[in-house]
Design an enzyme around this catalytic site. Sequence first.
Site, PDB file in Angstrom:
ATOM      1  N   ARG A 142       0.823  -1.216   0.000  1.00 52.11           N
ATOM      2  CA  ARG A 142       0.000   0.000   0.000  1.00 52.11           C
ATOM      3  C   ARG A 142       0.855   1.264   0.000  1.00 52.11           C
ATOM      4  O   ARG A 142       0.371   2.344  -0.284  1.00 52.11           O
ATOM      5  CB  ARG A 142      -0.966  -0.018   1.201  1.00 52.11           C
ATOM      6  CG  ARG A 142      -1.973   1.094   1.172  1.00 52.11           C
ATOM      7  CD  ARG A 142      -3.233   0.871   2.017  1.00 52.11           C
ATOM      8  NE  ARG A 142      -3.105  -0.044   3.114  1.00 52.11           N
ATOM      9  CZ  ARG A 142      -2.598   0.256   4.316  1.00 52.11           C
ATOM     10  NH1 ARG A 142      -2.144   1.467   4.568  1.00 52.11           N
ATOM     11  NH2 ARG A 142      -2.538  -0.659   5.263  1.00 52.11           N
ATOM     12  N   TYR A 171     -16.378  18.267 -14.106  1.00 55.47           N
ATOM     13  CA  TYR A 171     -16.825  16.880 -14.278  1.00 55.47           C
ATOM     14  C   TYR A 171     -17.894  16.570 -13.224  1.00 55.47           C
ATOM     15  O   TYR A 171     -17.740  16.878 -12.041  1.00 55.47           O
ATOM     16  CB  TYR A 171     -15.632  15.921 -14.147  1.00 55.47           C
ATOM     17  CG  TYR A 171     -16.063  14.496 -14.015  1.00 55.47           C
ATOM     18  CD1 TYR A 171     -16.809  13.879 -15.011  1.00 55.47           C
ATOM     19  CD2 TYR A 171     -15.754  13.762 -12.871  1.00 55.47           C
ATOM     20  CE1 TYR A 171     -17.239  12.573 -14.877  1.00 55.47           C
ATOM     21  CE2 TYR A 171     -16.169  12.450 -12.744  1.00 55.47           C
ATOM     22  CZ  TYR A 171     -16.918  11.864 -13.752  1.00 55.47           C
ATOM     23  OH  TYR A 171     -17.341  10.573 -13.614  1.00 55.47           O
ATOM     24  N   ASP A 190      -7.865  20.282 -12.660  1.00 52.52           N
ATOM     25  CA  ASP A 190      -8.109  18.991 -13.304  1.00 52.52           C
ATOM     26  C   ASP A 190      -7.684  19.144 -14.771  1.00 52.52           C
ATOM     27  O   ASP A 190      -8.323  19.854 -15.538  1.00 52.52           O
ATOM     28  CB  ASP A 190      -9.589  18.617 -13.184  1.00 52.52           C
ATOM     29  CG  ASP A 190      -9.897  17.228 -13.742  1.00 52.52           C
ATOM     30  OD1 ASP A 190      -9.189  16.797 -14.681  1.00 52.52           O
ATOM     31  OD2 ASP A 190     -10.849  16.587 -13.259  1.00 52.52           O
ATOM     32  N   LYS A 224      -8.504   8.338 -18.888  1.00 55.02           N
ATOM     33  CA  LYS A 224      -8.831   8.937 -20.187  1.00 55.02           C
ATOM     34  C   LYS A 224      -7.607   8.953 -21.108  1.00 55.02           C
ATOM     35  O   LYS A 224      -7.106   7.910 -21.454  1.00 55.02           O
ATOM     36  CB  LYS A 224      -9.411  10.338 -19.947  1.00 55.02           C
ATOM     37  CG  LYS A 224     -10.521  10.377 -18.878  1.00 55.02           C
ATOM     38  CD  LYS A 224     -11.737   9.615 -19.350  1.00 55.02           C
ATOM     39  CE  LYS A 224     -12.980   9.842 -18.533  1.00 55.02           C
ATOM     40  NZ  LYS A 224     -13.089   9.104 -17.286  1.00 55.02           N
TER      41      LYS A 224
HETATM   42  C1  LIG Z   1     -12.440  15.733 -16.191  1.00 51.51           C
HETATM   43  C2  LIG Z   1     -12.614  14.489 -15.365  1.00 51.51           C
HETATM   44  N1  LIG Z   1     -12.098  14.436 -14.127  1.00 51.51           N
HETATM   45  C3  LIG Z   1     -12.250  13.344 -13.349  1.00 51.51           C
HETATM   46  C4  LIG Z   1     -12.941  12.235 -13.792  1.00 51.51           C
HETATM   47  C5  LIG Z   1     -13.108  11.046 -12.890  1.00 51.51           C
HETATM   48  O1  LIG Z   1     -12.184  10.062 -13.252  1.00 51.51           O
HETATM   49  P1  LIG Z   1     -12.413   8.491 -13.063  1.00 51.51           P
HETATM   50  O2  LIG Z   1     -13.571   8.103 -13.903  1.00 51.51           O
HETATM   51  O3  LIG Z   1     -11.089   7.924 -13.485  1.00 51.51           O
HETATM   52  O4  LIG Z   1     -12.680   8.262 -11.610  1.00 51.51           O
HETATM   53  C6  LIG Z   1     -13.485  12.238 -15.083  1.00 51.51           C
HETATM   54  C7  LIG Z   1     -14.246  11.080 -15.570  1.00 51.51           C
HETATM   55  O5  LIG Z   1     -14.929  11.156 -16.578  1.00 51.51           O
HETATM   56  C8  LIG Z   1     -13.316  13.399 -15.889  1.00 51.51           C
HETATM   57  O6  LIG Z   1     -13.830  13.470 -17.139  1.00 51.51           O
END
Ligand SMILES: Cc1ncc(COP(=O)(O)O)c(C=O)c1O
Length: 358
Positions: A49, A100, A171, A196
């Site tokens: 971990r 998001y 982000d 992604k």
């Molecule tokens: C801009 C953005 N941030 C965070 C996330 C969350 O990521 P995860 O699906 O890997 O948990 C997403 C998911 O679509 C996203 O598009």
Amino acid sequence: MAEQTDRPLSPATTAVTAGRPPHAPDQPLNTPITMASTYGATGDLEYGRYGNPTWAAFEEVLGTLEGGRCLAFSSGLATVSTVLDLVGQGATVVAPRHAYNGTVMQLADLEARGRLTSQLVDVSDTQAVVAACADAALVWLESPTNPALELAEIETIARAAHEAGAYVVVDNTFATPLRQKPLSLGADVVVHSATKYLSGHGDAMLGAAVTADDSLYDVLKGRRDLVGAIPGTLEAWLALRGLRTLHLRLERAESNATALVEHLRAHAAVSEVRYPGFGGIVSIVLAGGPDAADRLVRSTSLWVHATSLGGVESTFERRRRWKSEPATIPEGLVRLSVGVEDVEDLWADLQQGLRGLV
Ligand SMILES: Cc1ncc(COP(=O)(O)O)c(C=O)c1O
């Protein structure tokens, strides 16, 4: 080892060469997948971990690309949760209303449980965001936003946030470090859904946080150790393998997106095309509203109706099919994640889907 020059490496070279074993006879060129829940005692790792050589290779590549030190997490949202935990009880977090959806839902959940207060803003309205910074302990930015594709003036907002003593988190999932380096614009922490573009093949879930501040790194690493939101070793390896071709995939997705945007802007069935000018995500609004959007996503053969984005394969989705999507996102908006297929094939498929929707 051959002599190194002082010339800084370009991101494409870093993506291919960082995080490799040393060049030496019989060393594998690729980082092995180290499946281990524990290690011989008294070393740096101790327990599964706390660290893993395969995560470390991924972290080295992404950290170098973003210009900081990286920590991998089990998903993008596990990263969001860990980073939001930086603020104290009752703090105010400023965030884009079109961030998001999972991030906005997390903020709403934390607020409902009395943990913090969130203030949602139009992130493209710099003056409004700067004004909101005054009360903030943390300013969360996403640029471009998902799926509205708004852009934030990161540098100006970061300056105002720091004057108010707030952390700035960006982000960077949509832009990737190849198109935007938030740490160089004043951000304290960069967050990724590595699920992604970084992984890029629709086969792994992973998140990452990157910071150039050693004390923030220690706090985030401490939270990861304690909470256990750690990546799977195979997922980290898949994301590492994905990173090796990030520049190629992104260039191709971008040139495909640029060509499609031109076609879509001229199409009578499409009332609005949103494209920030880089990346592979395009949002379109269908003139015929949600019914037309629903018909489109059912009527193509190459474009796959699916959530998520950033893979080699082209996918699309009417975002308002999710009840949690904000009402300010048009009902007829379809988010396209443009892949790396042949653009003429992609357009032919999309064009036949749009036929009859005018
Ligand atoms: C801009 C953005 N941030 C965070 C996330 C969350 O990521 P995860 O699906 O890997 O948990 C997403 C998911 O679509 C996203 O598009």
